[in-house]
Design a protein around this motif. Structure first.
Motif, short mmCIF file in Angstrom:
data_model
loop_
_atom_site.label_atom_id
_atom_site.label_comp_id
_atom_site.label_asym_id
_atom_site.label_seq_id
_atom_site.Cartn_x
_atom_site.Cartn_y
_atom_site.Cartn_z
N VAL A 63 4.67 67.18 138.82
CA VAL A 63 5.88 68.00 138.88
C VAL A 63 5.62 69.28 139.68
O VAL A 63 6.48 69.72 140.45
CB VAL A 63 6.38 68.33 137.46
N MET A 64 4.44 69.86 139.52
CA MET A 64 4.09 71.03 140.35
C MET A 64 4.09 70.67 141.82
O MET A 64 4.52 71.47 142.67
CB MET A 64 2.72 71.59 139.95
N ALA A 65 3.58 69.49 142.15
CA ALA A 65 3.58 69.06 143.55
C ALA A 65 4.99 68.99 144.10
O ALA A 65 5.27 69.46 145.22
CB ALA A 65 2.88 67.71 143.69
N ALA A 66 5.91 68.41 143.30
CA ALA A 66 7.30 68.34 143.74
C ALA A 66 7.89 69.73 143.88
O ALA A 66 8.57 70.05 144.87
CB ALA A 66 8.11 67.50 142.75
N ALA A 67 7.64 70.60 142.89
CA ALA A 67 8.19 71.95 142.92
C ALA A 67 7.63 72.75 144.10
O ALA A 67 8.33 73.60 144.67
CB ALA A 67 7.88 72.67 141.61
N ASP A 99 -2.84 72.51 145.05
CA ASP A 99 -3.00 73.92 145.45
C ASP A 99 -2.93 74.07 146.96
O ASP A 99 -2.31 75.00 147.48
CB ASP A 99 -4.31 74.47 144.91
N ILE A 100 -3.57 73.16 147.67
CA ILE A 100 -3.52 73.19 149.13
C ILE A 100 -2.08 72.99 149.61
O ILE A 100 -1.58 73.72 150.48
CB ILE A 100 -4.43 72.10 149.73
N LEU A 101 -1.39 72.01 149.03
CA LEU A 101 -0.02 71.72 149.44
C LEU A 101 0.93 72.89 149.14
O LEU A 101 1.92 73.10 149.84
CB LEU A 101 0.49 70.46 148.74
N SER A 102 0.64 73.63 148.09
CA SER A 102 1.52 74.74 147.68
C SER A 102 1.21 76.03 148.41
O SER A 102 1.93 77.02 148.25
CB SER A 102 1.39 74.98 146.17
N GLY A 103 0.14 76.05 149.19
CA GLY A 103 -0.27 77.29 149.83
C GLY A 103 -1.00 78.22 148.89
O GLY A 103 -0.93 79.45 149.05
N HIS A 171 -11.39 71.18 148.92
CA HIS A 171 -11.81 72.36 148.16
C HIS A 171 -10.84 73.49 148.45
O HIS A 171 -10.58 73.81 149.61
CB HIS A 171 -13.23 72.77 148.55
N SER A 172 -10.28 74.08 147.40
CA SER A 172 -9.36 75.20 147.54
C SER A 172 -10.07 76.46 147.05
O SER A 172 -10.22 76.65 145.84
CB SER A 172 -8.08 74.96 146.74
N PRO A 173 -10.53 77.31 147.94
CA PRO A 173 -11.44 78.40 147.57
C PRO A 173 -10.93 79.34 146.49
O PRO A 173 -11.69 79.79 145.63
CB PRO A 173 -11.64 79.15 148.90
#
Length: 342
Positions: A63-67, A99-103, A171-173
């Motif tokens: 759901v976070m990915a969609a949002a 996290d990467i997809l959401s910026g 990896h999302s720093p």
């Protein structure tokens, strides 16, 4: 505002995302629309509650990915993912990907303990390993290590045409500093602090010790202080409070009556510790934004935090959430010293 209260810096909300079994898309769509509304109103964060084998959000990461694709600024969190249901390595991959997809906007919150009704579902969840699974803090530590980039294997390099990494990819720093622990005891507060996590404290705490006279706010304050005392950042360590708060400024008479009845039915459980775990529940706060602000400024724990994720009641309708969120952003937040994000 009393001088002992910190101005509210971050305003967030928490939703359970209920749906009808016969039409699950409608409920999920409602949740996404509420998150979109939150961003338009200037909220800093939207959090998803987690429910397995129920008619609520079972996959908050999805759901976070969609949002994340329907918003551009608001932070997205989970409060909380029960790690007893998860493989920490696989969860680390999913969280980093979203996290990467959401910026870089997600704030995963987790908790420990065996899954609810574990005896009834362990054959489905862990048919071969139920008796040896570790449902304690070690499971969180593994997730932290994987998210923060520690090796998951001693193998890396090129094999044929494929390239292998020894750590979770992507990896999302920044994600490692945005992991939260949802806790309601002194022990969990200390552990979260010692491991550099952020701390989610909700409307439920454990009544620890023999003193039955301690009130909810005092217990919660002791957890906040224990967390910060054990965190490398000290008093600057992040704590978010998740009380059930229902402003009624623009509510209709029917809505006010419904909200009041909801709170009254839940009030008896707040009088004393409940069950073998001796859980203490905070009273739901219903009223105008000025009335709620006055109560919060008098709340011992609230005075020492500057982030909230107010929980939306889980039995209301979509239009009720629209009214509540609108009043939170336009009335209650400013009354607490908060300014919306542009």
């Amino acid at each position: 505002m009393p001088p002992t209260s910190r101005p509210l810096r971050k305003l967030g909300f928490l939703t359970i995302g209920l749906f009808d079994e016969a039409d699950p898309r409608r409920g999920h769509e409602s949740t996404l629309e509420i998150i979109e509304l939150g961003e338009r109103l200037g909220f800093d964060s939207a959090w998803l509650r987690h429910r397995h084998l129920q008619y609520g959000i079972s996959s908050p990461v999805a759901v976070m990915a969609a949002a994340s694709q329907r918003t551009s600024r608001i932070e997205l969190g989970t409060a909380v993912i029960p790690l007893g249901w998860e493989n920490p390595l696989r969860l680390a991959e999913d969280l980093a990907t979203v996290d990467i997809l959401s910026g870089g906007r997600i704030n995963p919150g987790v908790s420990v303990g065996p899954p609810m009704h574990f005896d009834q579902l362990k054959e489905a969840l862990y048919p071969d390993t139920a008796d040896v699974e570790d449902f304690g803090y070690e499971r969180v530590r593994r997730l932290l290590d994987f998210v923060r980039g520690k090796p998951a294997t001693d193998f890396s390099g090129v094999e044929g045409f494929e390239v292998f990494s020894d750590r979770v990819q992507p990896h999302s720093p920044g994600l490692g500093r945005r992991l939260w622990y949802g806790g309601g005891s002194t022990g969990s507060a200390k552990w979260a602090g010692e491991h550099g996590m952020n701390f989610l404290t909700s409307s439920v705490v454990k009544a620890e010790g023999p003193d039955e006279s301690r009130v909810f706010a005092e217990i919660q304050l002791s957890h906040v202080r224990a967390f910060r005392a054990h965190h490398p950042d000290g008093d600057a360590a992040r704590v978010s409070q998740g009380l059930v708060v229902i402003p009624t400024d623009s509510a209709s008479p029917e809505q006010r009556a419904k909200y009041g009845e909801f709170a009254r039915k839940r009030t008896p459980r707040t009088a004393s510790p409940q069950g073998p775990a001796r859980l203490m529940f905070a009273p739901d706060i219903v009223g105008t934004s000025d009335e709620i602000a006055e109560l919060l400024h008098a709340h011992a724990a609230f005075r020492e935090i500057d982030e909230v994720a107010f929980a939306l009641p889980f039995t209301f309708e979509h239009e009720d959430y629209v009214q509540i969120l609108t009043d939170m952003a336009t009335k209650l937040g400013p009354a607490l010293g908060w300014k919306p994000t542009a």
